[in-house]
Each structure stands twice: as structure tokens, then as C-alpha cells.
Design a protein around this motif. Sequence first.
Motif, PDB file in Angstrom:
ATOM      1  N   UNK A  81       0.837  -1.205   0.000  1.00 11.82           N
ATOM      2  CA  UNK A  81       0.000   0.000   0.000  1.00 11.82           C
ATOM      3  C   UNK A  81       0.867   1.249   0.000  1.00 11.82           C
ATOM      4  N   UNK A  82       1.935   1.207   0.793  1.00 13.45           N
ATOM      5  CA  UNK A  82       2.836   2.361   0.863  1.00 13.45           C
ATOM      6  C   UNK A  82       3.509   2.618  -0.482  1.00 13.45           C
ATOM      7  N   UNK A  83       3.784   1.555  -1.240  1.00  9.17           N
ATOM      8  CA  UNK A  83       4.397   1.723  -2.557  1.00  9.17           C
ATOM      9  C   UNK A  83       3.541   2.594  -3.468  1.00  9.17           C
ATOM     10  N   UNK A  84       2.234   2.411  -3.384  1.00  6.64           N
ATOM     11  CA  UNK A  84       1.325   3.213  -4.209  1.00  6.64           C
ATOM     12  C   UNK A  84       1.360   4.671  -3.761  1.00  6.64           C
ATOM     13  N   UNK A  85       1.246   4.892  -2.451  1.00  9.96           N
ATOM     14  CA  UNK A  85       1.254   6.265  -1.940  1.00  9.96           C
ATOM     15  C   UNK A  85       2.566   6.973  -2.240  1.00  9.96           C
ATOM     16  N   UNK A  86       3.663   6.211  -2.229  1.00 10.78           N
ATOM     17  CA  UNK A  86       4.978   6.817  -2.450  1.00 10.78           C
ATOM     18  C   UNK A  86       5.217   7.249  -3.893  1.00 10.78           C
ATOM     19  N   UNK A  87       4.287   6.950  -4.783  1.00 13.51           N
ATOM     20  CA  UNK A  87       4.404   7.452  -6.153  1.00 13.51           C
ATOM     21  C   UNK A  87       4.361   8.984  -6.186  1.00 13.51           C
ATOM     22  N   UNK A  88       3.875   9.574  -5.091  1.00 10.51           N
ATOM     23  CA  UNK A  88       3.839  11.040  -4.997  1.00 10.51           C
ATOM     24  C   UNK A  88       5.169  11.620  -4.544  1.00 10.51           C
ATOM     25  N   UNK A  89       6.127  10.786  -4.170  1.00 16.50           N
ATOM     26  CA  UNK A  89       7.396  11.278  -3.625  1.00 16.50           C
ATOM     27  C   UNK A  89       8.165  12.215  -4.561  1.00 16.50           C
TER      28      UNK A  89
END
Length: 212
Positions: free
Chosen positions: A34-42
Motif C-alpha cells: 500500500x505504501x508503494x502506491x502512496x509513495x508514487x507522490x514522492x
Amino acid sequence: AFVNGVILIATMQVFPWMLVAMDGPAAAANFQSVLNIANLANPITLGLSNIIMPAVAQAHATGSIRHAWRVASIYIIIGVTLLSFFVIPVMLMPETVLVLLYGANSPFANLSEAVNLMVLAVAFNAIADLMNQFIFGVGPGKSALWMNGMSLGVVIVLLPFLGSEGVAACALVLAAAKVVRLVVASCIVAQLVSSEDRPSRKHLDGCRGGGA
């Protein structure tokens, strides 16, 4: 800056370790997926953070904190706009995003609720990060310890109660911590900007001396 970095890393790393201890490695894998998806905003956050600090420092050196905040605000508005192009579609179609990244038969395909909460948490955190760069740019780095320390405190207080409920609950705790971080950052910025509107003690003493 080093201490703040350690606090931010600890705030994130406590989740997978807690999940491993309570539910095993599979739960930590769910959290990371799940964090991998959110981290696309990094890239948005990192790119703008690298711009804000030197821009704010230059504006503060040649002007005032208020002027530096006006410069930072432009980049923060740009960041919020760019983040909205990522956050809104993902929150509207979390199942589709999970299928696209991991496949329809993936064990992660049913984590849509956790994806929504995690994306919100990362968005709040991104805005707080941009404010954090402003705070460092105008000098009082110790103030950032409050916002980051309180965020970690929220995680420490809430996670033992909700960590056993799974990835979605952990994402909720992280979102709450990042909301607190954003609120504290806003208070610090407001205090810094308003401090220039209040006359200093030295100025007041000079006025009293002149009046006498």
C-alpha cells in the motif's frame, strides 16, 4: 536536521515492525504494498522541497519572514495542485490501481481501504514537508522538532491500540499522525509570520526611552 530525519524515519519504520510482531511478515508486506502506491507522490515532494529551501533562504536574507513565506506559498500551492492530480484519481479508483500494479489475482488486491487512507496520509505529509522546508529556510530548525516529535507521539499512543486491526488501521494511525504534523506546522508558520508584526522588546525600550 539529523534529529528530525531520525524521527521521520522512526515514524514510518515502526509500522512494519509492529505488524510483523502482531500478525507476521505477510501483514508487513501488505503495508509495504500500500505504501508503494502512496509513495508514487514522492517525486513531487522531493522536487519541490529541493527548490523551496534555497528559495526561502534567499528571500529571507534579502527581505523578511513574511516575504519568504510568500515565496514558499507559491511552491506549496504548486505542490497541492500536483498532488491532487495523483491523490484524487487513486482515491476514486483504488481497486483499479491495485490491479494495475499487482494483478487481479494478487493477495494485495483487496486493500483498497488501506490505499485510500495511506494516500491521504502521504498527501498530508507532503504538505507538511514543504512547510518544514520553509521552517528550516528561515532558521528555527528546533521548531521542526515539535511538529515531527508530536507526529511520532501520536503514532506511539495510537498504534498499540489499532495495530492489531491490520493494515487499514495502521494507515489510519499514520494519517492521524500526519494531520497532527500538518496542524503543528501551520501553527509554527503562523507564529513565525505574525512575529514580525509585533514590536521587539528592544524597539519598545527605545520608544519608552525616547518618550521619557
